[in-house]
Design a protein around this motif. Structure first.
Motif, PDB file in Angstrom:
ATOM      1  N   ILE A   1       0.826  -1.215   0.000  1.00 56.90           N
ATOM      2  CA  ILE A   1       0.000   0.000   0.000  1.00 56.90           C
ATOM      3  C   ILE A   1       0.859   1.264   0.000  1.00 56.90           C
ATOM      4  CG2 ILE A   1      -1.969  -1.127   1.121  1.00 56.90           C
ATOM      5  CD1 ILE A   1      -1.111   0.353   3.722  1.00 56.90           C
ATOM      6  N   GLY A   2       2.128   1.118  -0.272  1.00 56.61           N
ATOM      7  CA  GLY A   2       3.015   2.272  -0.237  1.00 56.61           C
ATOM      8  C   GLY A   2       3.313   2.701   1.192  1.00 56.61           C
ATOM      9  N   GLU A   3       3.522   3.986   1.385  1.00 61.76           N
ATOM     10  CA  GLU A   3       3.804   4.515   2.716  1.00 61.76           C
ATOM     11  C   GLU A   3       2.486   4.714   3.485  1.00 61.76           C
ATOM     12  OE1 GLU A   3       6.698   5.124   4.272  1.00 61.76           O
ATOM     13  OE2 GLU A   3       7.667   4.180   2.531  1.00 61.76           O
ATOM     14  N   PRO A   4       2.381   4.165   4.706  1.00 59.78           N
ATOM     15  CA  PRO A   4       1.159   4.378   5.491  1.00 59.78           C
ATOM     16  C   PRO A   4       0.907   5.864   5.748  1.00 59.78           C
ATOM     17  CG  PRO A   4       2.469   2.615   6.441  1.00 59.78           C
ATOM     18  CD  PRO A   4       3.325   3.267   5.392  1.00 59.78           C
ATOM     19  N   ARG A   5      -0.350   6.278   5.564  1.00 59.82           N
ATOM     20  CA  ARG A   5      -0.728   7.675   5.781  1.00 59.82           C
ATOM     21  C   ARG A   5      -1.789   7.818   6.889  1.00 59.82           C
ATOM     22  NH1 ARG A   5       3.700   9.408   3.430  1.00 59.82           N
ATOM     23  NH2 ARG A   5       3.637   9.560   1.147  1.00 59.82           N
ATOM     24  N   THR A   6      -2.758   6.886   6.923  1.00 62.37           N
ATOM     25  CA  THR A   6      -3.875   7.020   7.864  1.00 62.37           C
ATOM     26  C   THR A   6      -4.331   5.642   8.333  1.00 62.37           C
ATOM     27  OG1 THR A   6      -4.664   9.017   6.741  1.00 62.37           O
ATOM     28  CG2 THR A   6      -6.216   7.912   8.203  1.00 62.37           C
ATOM     29  N   PHE A   7      -4.573   5.526   9.635  1.00 65.39           N
ATOM     30  CA  PHE A   7      -5.199   4.342  10.223  1.00 65.39           C
ATOM     31  C   PHE A   7      -6.551   4.753  10.786  1.00 65.39           C
ATOM     32  CE2 PHE A   7      -6.407   2.111  14.067  1.00 65.39           C
ATOM     33  CZ  PHE A   7      -6.298   0.779  13.717  1.00 65.39           C
ATOM     34  N   THR A   8      -7.586   3.981  10.485  1.00 72.23           N
ATOM     35  CA  THR A   8      -8.914   4.208  11.048  1.00 72.23           C
ATOM     36  C   THR A   8      -9.416   2.905  11.657  1.00 72.23           C
ATOM     37  OG1 THR A   8      -9.421   5.864   9.355  1.00 72.23           O
ATOM     38  CG2 THR A   8     -11.271   4.958  10.601  1.00 72.23           C
ATOM     39  N   GLY A   9      -9.702   2.915  12.937  1.00 69.35           N
ATOM     40  CA  GLY A   9     -10.206   1.735  13.628  1.00 69.35           C
ATOM     41  C   GLY A   9     -11.558   1.988  14.244  1.00 69.35           C
ATOM     42  N   GLU A  10     -12.429   0.982  14.197  1.00 66.71           N
ATOM     43  CA  GLU A  10     -13.802   1.122  14.698  1.00 66.71           C
ATOM     44  C   GLU A  10     -14.191  -0.133  15.474  1.00 66.71           C
ATOM     45  OE1 GLU A  10     -15.875   1.342  11.045  1.00 66.71           O
ATOM     46  OE2 GLU A  10     -14.793   3.100  10.339  1.00 66.71           O
ATOM     47  N   PHE A  11     -14.732   0.073  16.660  1.00 62.37           N
ATOM     48  CA  PHE A  11     -15.321  -1.041  17.404  1.00 62.37           C
ATOM     49  C   PHE A  11     -16.561  -0.512  18.118  1.00 62.37           C
ATOM     50  CE2 PHE A  11     -14.839  -4.504  20.836  1.00 62.37           C
ATOM     51  CZ  PHE A  11     -15.630  -5.367  20.106  1.00 62.37           C
ATOM     52  N   CYS A  12     -17.712  -0.899  17.598  1.00 63.60           N
ATOM     53  CA  CYS A  12     -18.996  -0.407  18.111  1.00 63.60           C
ATOM     54  C   CYS A  12     -19.995  -1.558  18.153  1.00 63.60           C
ATOM     55  CB  CYS A  12     -19.554   0.698  17.213  1.00 63.60           C
ATOM     56  SG  CYS A  12     -18.473   2.133  17.026  1.00 63.60           S
ATOM     57  N   PHE A  13     -20.953  -1.441  19.068  1.00 63.15           N
ATOM     58  CA  PHE A  13     -22.018  -2.434  19.133  1.00 63.15           C
ATOM     59  C   PHE A  13     -23.260  -1.807  19.761  1.00 63.15           C
ATOM     60  CE2 PHE A  13     -18.516  -3.277  22.075  1.00 63.15           C
ATOM     61  CZ  PHE A  13     -19.086  -3.048  23.308  1.00 63.15           C
ATOM     62  N   PRO A  14     -24.412  -2.481  19.640  1.00 65.55           N
ATOM     63  CA  PRO A  14     -25.672  -1.891  20.122  1.00 65.55           C
ATOM     64  C   PRO A  14     -25.692  -1.695  21.633  1.00 65.55           C
ATOM     65  CG  PRO A  14     -26.090  -3.662  18.554  1.00 65.55           C
ATOM     66  CD  PRO A  14     -24.634  -3.732  18.901  1.00 65.55           C
ATOM     67  N   PRO A  15     -26.675  -0.932  22.140  1.00 62.82           N
ATOM     68  CA  PRO A  15     -26.772  -0.682  23.581  1.00 62.82           C
ATOM     69  C   PRO A  15     -26.793  -1.968  24.392  1.00 62.82           C
ATOM     70  CG  PRO A  15     -28.264   0.765  22.399  1.00 62.82           C
ATOM     71  CD  PRO A  15     -27.716  -0.187  21.381  1.00 62.82           C
TER      72      PRO A  15
ATOM     73  N   GLY B   1     -19.903  -3.187  14.545  1.00 62.15           N
ATOM     74  CA  GLY B   1     -18.805  -2.984  13.619  1.00 62.15           C
ATOM     75  C   GLY B   1     -17.487  -3.215  14.324  1.00 62.15           C
ATOM     76  N   SER B   2     -16.592  -3.955  13.681  1.00 65.57           N
ATOM     77  CA  SER B   2     -15.306  -4.311  14.268  1.00 65.57           C
ATOM     78  C   SER B   2     -14.300  -4.386  13.123  1.00 65.57           C
ATOM     79  CB  SER B   2     -15.415  -5.660  14.995  1.00 65.57           C
ATOM     80  OG  SER B   2     -14.152  -6.155  15.368  1.00 65.57           O
ATOM     81  N   ARG B   3     -13.675  -3.259  12.798  1.00 60.64           N
ATOM     82  CA  ARG B   3     -12.822  -3.236  11.605  1.00 60.64           C
ATOM     83  C   ARG B   3     -11.755  -2.149  11.721  1.00 60.64           C
ATOM     84  NH1 ARG B   3     -17.693  -0.988  10.151  1.00 60.64           N
ATOM     85  NH2 ARG B   3     -18.407  -3.001   9.408  1.00 60.64           N
ATOM     86  N   TYR B   4     -10.758  -2.256  10.848  1.00 54.26           N
ATOM     87  CA  TYR B   4      -9.827  -1.158  10.681  1.00 54.26           C
ATOM     88  C   TYR B   4      -9.360  -1.087   9.242  1.00 54.26           C
ATOM     89  CZ  TYR B   4      -5.838  -4.467  11.336  1.00 54.26           C
ATOM     90  OH  TYR B   4      -4.927  -5.493  11.245  1.00 54.26           O
ATOM     91  N   THR B   5      -8.907   0.102   8.869  1.00 57.52           N
ATOM     92  CA  THR B   5      -8.373   0.359   7.535  1.00 57.52           C
ATOM     93  C   THR B   5      -7.028   1.042   7.687  1.00 57.52           C
ATOM     94  OG1 THR B   5     -10.586   0.642   6.588  1.00 57.52           O
ATOM     95  CG2 THR B   5      -8.740   1.554   5.350  1.00 57.52           C
ATOM     96  N   LEU B   6      -6.041   0.548   6.964  1.00 54.73           N
ATOM     97  CA  LEU B   6      -4.746   1.193   6.908  1.00 54.73           C
ATOM     98  C   LEU B   6      -4.555   1.697   5.481  1.00 54.73           C
ATOM     99  CD1 LEU B   6      -2.284   1.855   8.632  1.00 54.73           C
ATOM    100  CD2 LEU B   6      -1.256  -0.282   7.901  1.00 54.73           C
ATOM    101  N   TRP B   7      -4.531   3.019   5.340  1.00 59.26           N
ATOM    102  CA  TRP B   7      -4.531   3.678   4.036  1.00 59.26           C
ATOM    103  C   TRP B   7      -3.139   4.234   3.780  1.00 59.26           C
ATOM    104  CZ3 TRP B   7      -9.431   6.991   2.709  1.00 59.26           C
ATOM    105  CH2 TRP B   7      -9.487   7.225   1.331  1.00 59.26           C
ATOM    106  N   GLY B   8      -2.586   3.876   2.611  1.00 64.38           N
ATOM    107  CA  GLY B   8      -1.247   4.314   2.278  1.00 64.38           C
ATOM    108  C   GLY B   8      -1.189   5.148   1.021  1.00 64.38           C
ATOM    109  N   SER B   9       0.013   5.464   0.587  1.00 64.76           N
ATOM    110  CA  SER B   9       0.202   6.311  -0.579  1.00 64.76           C
ATOM    111  C   SER B   9      -0.161   5.611  -1.881  1.00 64.76           C
ATOM    112  CB  SER B   9       1.663   6.771  -0.643  1.00 64.76           C
ATOM    113  OG  SER B   9       2.541   5.648  -0.690  1.00 64.76           O
ATOM    114  N   ALA B  10      -0.236   4.270  -1.867  1.00 65.78           N
ATOM    115  CA  ALA B  10      -0.521   3.533  -3.100  1.00 65.78           C
ATOM    116  C   ALA B  10      -1.723   2.606  -2.987  1.00 65.78           C
ATOM    117  CB  ALA B  10       0.709   2.717  -3.511  1.00 65.78           C
ATOM    118  N   GLY B  11      -2.372   2.566  -1.844  1.00 64.05           N
ATOM    119  CA  GLY B  11      -3.513   1.679  -1.674  1.00 64.05           C
ATOM    120  C   GLY B  11      -3.907   1.591  -0.212  1.00 64.05           C
ATOM    121  N   ARG B  12      -4.822   0.690   0.082  1.00 63.07           N
ATOM    122  CA  ARG B  12      -5.226   0.519   1.471  1.00 63.07           C
ATOM    123  C   ARG B  12      -5.618  -0.932   1.733  1.00 63.07           C
ATOM    124  NH1 ARG B  12     -10.909   3.963   1.837  1.00 63.07           N
ATOM    125  NH2 ARG B  12     -12.043   2.865   0.193  1.00 63.07           N
TER     126      ARG B  12
END
Length: 326
Positions: free
Chosen positions: A143-157, A235-246
């Motif tokens: 994915i090239g050089e890492p630029r952004t990490f986004t992580g999410e962990f959520c669930f209902p009440p 939701g239980s996921r993460y994305t690592l976004w780089g200079s050439a992909g994610r």
């Protein structure tokens, strides 16, 4: 010992019954000796289900057939009871998060070091091989050089009366769910993250945070964001976004043992999906802990010290999110 670590379980929680106790029972390097509860009848019910002895909390610490204690009590009790476990000469596998604050977490580390016992925080997702594969893909330049990490962990009440709604017991979404994307960001970006902003949604009746977001940045300038809460669809996921992909990882934190993980690599001109073999992360966590204890490793071992430093750093980031949040 007969080549196996003999576990006591201090607390009859849901995660202990559904996940960790079955993992201990399935681990060739471990055996379950005793389970403890403040409620004798509850301890007896758990003991009958798993074929072990029942005890009270203090009684468990006196058992000669317990080498290590798994501690799944509410977070606010991890510090005081963890200290008692270590003072009794037992290794400690404490459910995440290790404590409610960085100061409490450091105290646990000092106690483990002084007692020369093994201490680990039970972040089971760290023992799932999908994350090592992600790290390898990044190292290979996919994915090239890492630029952004986004992580999410959520669930209902949660149900009314759930301990995660009780501030005195260390409740709240940040400590229960937010620590997952924070720890994942540390895993992939390093421990030199710092918090630069955040927001928490408070429940005025319960006095705990029920959702939140945090913004962080690494020393190398990689942005990271964590989203968490008790008010969302699951939701239980993460994305690592780089200079050439994610790379997108779904079911990042709580995959079932039978789930074949799918890593999605997205580039401008094509999308690739890698399907990995299923893995049992709870069994992996127990097996790793048992192997370390059988090898004689304690909090004084260099590799364990590195893990404990990351554990403390997670707690420092939690404190910083609380301080920065609006």
């Amino acid at each position: 010992m007969d080549g196996r670590i003999r576990f006591g379980v201090l607390g009859c929680s849901s995660v202990a019954r559904r996940r960790t106790m079955p993992a201990i029972a399935a681990c060739p390097e471990a055996t379950l000796s005793v389970v403890a509860s403040r409620d004798p009848e509850k301890a007896k019910a758990f003991a009958a289900e798993f074929g072990c002895a029942a005890a009270g909390y203090d009684e468990l610490l006196e058992h000669d057939d317990v080498d290590a204690v798994y501690l799944p009590l509410p977070t606010a009790l991890h510090g005081p009871w963890g200290a008692k476990v270590l003072a009794a000469g037992k290794h400690l596998l404490v459910e995440k998060p290790a404590a409610t604050s960085a100061d409490e977490t450091r105290e646990l580390v000092r106690a483990a070091t002084g007692a020369d016992r093994l201490l680990r925080e039970n972040f089971t997702f760290l023992h799932h091989p999908q994350h090592a594969r992600v790290a390898q893909l990044v190292a290979d330049g996919r994915i090239g050089e890492p630029r952004t990490f986004t992580g999410e962990f959520c669930f209902p009440p949660l149900p009314d009366g759930d301990i995660r709604y009780v501030p005195q017991l260390g409740g709240g979404a940040l400590l229960d769910a937010g620590v997952y994307p924070l720890r994942a960001a540390q895993l992939l970006l390093g421990d030199d993250l710092r918090v630069v902003g955040g927001a928490l949604r408070m429940d005025p009746q319960r006095g705990v945070d029920v959702a939140g977001q945090a913004l962080l940045v690494s020393a190398g300038g990689v942005f990271a964001s964590a989203q968490f809460g008790f008010q969302h669809a699951y939701g239980s996921r993460y994305t690592l976004w780089g200079s050439a992909g994610r790379i997108v990882v779904d079911r990042a934190f709580t995959p079932q043992a039978t789930w074949p993980p799918v890593l999605r690599i997205e580039r401008q001109d094509h999308v690739e999906e890698l399907t990995l073999p299923p893995a049992h992360q709870f069994l992996g966590a127990v097996a790793s802990f048992a192997a370390a204890a059988l090898a004689g490793r304690t909090a004084r071992h260099p590799a364990e010290q590195a893990g404990l430093a990351s554990m403390v750093r997670t707690a420092e980031l939690v404190d910083a999110v609380r301080h920065a949040a609006v």
